[in-house]
Scaffold this motif. Structure first.
Motif, PDB file in Angstrom:
ATOM      1  N   LYS A  64     -30.815  67.999   8.036  1.00  0.00           N
ATOM      2  CA  LYS A  64     -31.033  67.719   6.618  1.00  0.00           C
ATOM      3  C   LYS A  64     -31.999  66.562   6.491  1.00  0.00           C
ATOM      4  O   LYS A  64     -31.754  65.465   6.993  1.00  0.00           O
ATOM      5  N   ASN A  67     -32.956  66.213   0.730  1.00  0.00           N
ATOM      6  CA  ASN A  67     -32.148  67.311   0.195  1.00  0.00           C
ATOM      7  C   ASN A  67     -32.523  68.663   0.786  1.00  0.00           C
ATOM      8  O   ASN A  67     -31.928  69.670   0.429  1.00  0.00           O
ATOM      9  N   LYS A  68     -33.524  68.678   1.672  1.00  0.00           N
ATOM     10  CA  LYS A  68     -33.965  69.940   2.252  1.00  0.00           C
ATOM     11  C   LYS A  68     -33.437  70.083   3.668  1.00  0.00           C
ATOM     12  O   LYS A  68     -33.338  69.114   4.408  1.00  0.00           O
ATOM     13  N   GLU A  69     -33.115  71.304   4.034  1.00  0.00           N
ATOM     14  CA  GLU A  69     -32.687  71.581   5.395  1.00  0.00           C
ATOM     15  C   GLU A  69     -33.898  72.080   6.168  1.00  0.00           C
ATOM     16  O   GLU A  69     -34.557  73.032   5.765  1.00  0.00           O
TER      17      GLU A  69
END
Length: 86
Positions: A64, A67-69
């Motif tokens: 992570k 907020n993005k994986e």
């Protein structure tokens, strides 16, 4: 971040580090092995993630980033197992 190992850490790397097997779903920490060349970005050093799969001899790690994986392909020598999915 230091570019060299300390005197006590120098020496050969165990073969078991190169050939360790990880299962899908294992939690790992990305810790750069300084004596082996790699193309990891600096921001990935020290992060934890989950093994998503395998590609060749390397593993796909989901991390992570804010907020993005994101997915990174990392060799097994740069991974330390934190927990395993049973």
């Amino acid at each position: 971040m230091a570019k060299r190992k300390s005197v006590r850490e120098r020496g050969k790397i165990r073969f078991s580090e190169y050939f360790k097997t990880l299962n899908e779903g294992d939690r790992v920490a990305i810790v750069k092995e300084k004596s082996v060349a790699n193309n990891l970005p600096k921001r990935v050093q020290g992060r934890t993630g989950i093994v998503a799969g395998k590609r060749g001899n390397s593993y796909i790690i989901k991390v992570k980033d804010l907020n993005k994986e994101k997915e990174f392909i990392v060799g097994p020598i740069h991974l330390k197992i934190i927990g395993s999915k049973k």
